[in-house]
Design an enzyme around this catalytic site. Structure first.
Site, PDB file in Angstrom:
ATOM      1  N   LYS A  26       0.863  -1.188   0.000  1.00 44.71           N
ATOM      2  CA  LYS A  26       0.000   0.000   0.000  1.00 44.71           C
ATOM      3  C   LYS A  26       0.892   1.228   0.000  1.00 44.71           C
ATOM      4  CE  LYS A  26      -2.330   1.649   3.733  1.00 44.71           C
ATOM      5  NZ  LYS A  26      -1.780   3.038   3.859  1.00 44.71           N
TER       6      LYS A  26
ATOM      7  N   GLU B  17      -9.804   7.259   3.107  1.00 44.93           N
ATOM      8  CA  GLU B  17      -9.828   7.456   4.565  1.00 44.93           C
ATOM      9  C   GLU B  17     -10.392   8.833   4.906  1.00 44.93           C
ATOM     10  OE1 GLU B  17      -6.242   6.428   6.705  1.00 44.93           O
ATOM     11  OE2 GLU B  17      -7.008   7.262   8.577  1.00 44.93           O
TER      12      GLU B  17
HETATM   13  O1  KIV Z   1      -1.851   1.993   8.590  1.00 43.95           O
HETATM   14  C1  KIV Z   1      -3.044   1.701   8.564  1.00 43.95           C
HETATM   15  O2  KIV Z   1      -3.559   0.980   9.421  1.00 43.95           O
HETATM   16  C2  KIV Z   1      -3.855   2.237   7.490  1.00 43.95           C
HETATM   17  C3  KIV Z   1      -5.324   2.009   7.567  1.00 43.95           C
HETATM   18  C4  KIV Z   1      -5.884   2.959   8.537  1.00 43.95           C
HETATM   19  C5  KIV Z   1      -5.984   2.083   6.273  1.00 43.95           C
HETATM   20  O3  KIV Z   1      -3.352   2.864   6.612  1.00 43.95           O
END
Ligand code: KIV
Length: 280
Positions: A115, A184
């Site tokens: 991500k 988010e």
């Molecule tokens: O780091 C994390 O847990 C996140 C989520 C809040 C999507 O990026």
């Protein structure tokens, strides 16, 4: 690589058919619980900086700590799709470094993708990672790695300008090749527009009911992080109080010599005991 139930690409096929459910995990046990609850995917989030390591934000966590979390989660949830969260400065410096670091999540952390936070400004880097064969989950809206610039952990997309920016960000990420996008802290109606506009699934956290899926932080769901409880969180049990009660009872039992009892103790044979006694 182990056989995981869903691939990043097959997650895309769920759009419009079935709600996608995800959770963060950071260690063997939280991963095992996530797998047994049949999560569609696990995010090894940099939120671990706060909920596991006790930092006040996500800026401080680095690659080595994230990889340690990923390895533990991979052992705990070998059959679940696992996405590793690229920490601050692991992808911003150059595309080459971004690819190398994304590759470490796959090679060492045994993740199936990464991500990356950011919209249009990160799209070229994301495209380079995707071209290297590593699936990328996008993340726009409130991006904690930009909270200094955003002026804190605030809802995004409330003004005409920022709503338009979020839509442009989502389109840029889709064009860069992400397999899904986390939204988010985005107003529900704007999440709905974005979700309808793009072909890849949107996964919301504080983004209302119209996204293609939902994700929450493990510690928030089980009530293990009482310091912070954002409005968008639904807590399903009071883990902190439950665990505290158990630990207090343990302390009390030890102090009162109620633990360990015979049930929790081991026995020696009569002969061995006599032999030892005779020697002393
Ligand atoms: O780091 C994390 O847990 C996140 C989520 C809040 C999507 O990026």
């Amino acid at each position: 690589m182990s056989l995981f139930k869903l691939s990043p690409n097959s997650l895309k096929e769920k759009k419009g058919k079935e709600s996608i459910v995800a959770i963060t995990a950071y260690d063997y046990i939280s991963a095992k619980l996530a797998e047994e609850s049949k999560m569609d995917f696990i995010l090894i989030g940099d939120s671990g900086a706060m909920v596991v390591l006790g930092h006040e934000d996500t800026y401080s966590i680095g690659m080595e700590e994230m990889l340690m979390f990923c390895k533990a989660v991979s052992r705990g949830a070998p059959n679940t799709l696992r996405i590793g969260d690229m920490p601050f400065l692991s992808y911003q410096v150059s595309k080459e470094q971004a690819i190398l670091n994304a590759g470490r999540f796959v090679k060492e952390g045994r993740c199936h993708g990464v991500k990356v936070e950011g919209g249009e400004e990160t799209a070229e880097t994301i495209q380079a990672i995707v071209k290297a064969g590593i699936p990328v989950l996008g993340h726009i809206g409130l991006t904690p790695q930009r909270s200094m610039e955003l002026g804190g952990l605030k809802v995004q997309g409330k003004t005409i300008e920022s709503a338009q920016k979020l839509l442009n960000d989502a389109i840029a990420l889709e064009e860069a090749g992400v397999f899904a996008i986390i939204l988010e802290c985005v107003p529900s109606e704007l999440s709905k527009i974005i979700t309808e506009k793009i072909k890849v699934p949107t996964i919301g956290i504080g983004a209302g009911p119209f996204t293609d899926g939902q994700i929450l932080v493990f510690h928030d769901v089980v009530g293990l992080f009482p310091e912070m409880r954002p409005k968008f969180v639904k807590t399903y049990c009071n883990g902190f109080e439950t665990f505290k009660k158990a630990l207090c009872e343990y302390v009390k039992d030890c102090k009162e010599k109620k633990f360990p009892s015979e049930k929790e103790s081991f026995k020696i044979s009569k002969e061995a005991l006599e032999a030892v006694l005779n020697k002393t």
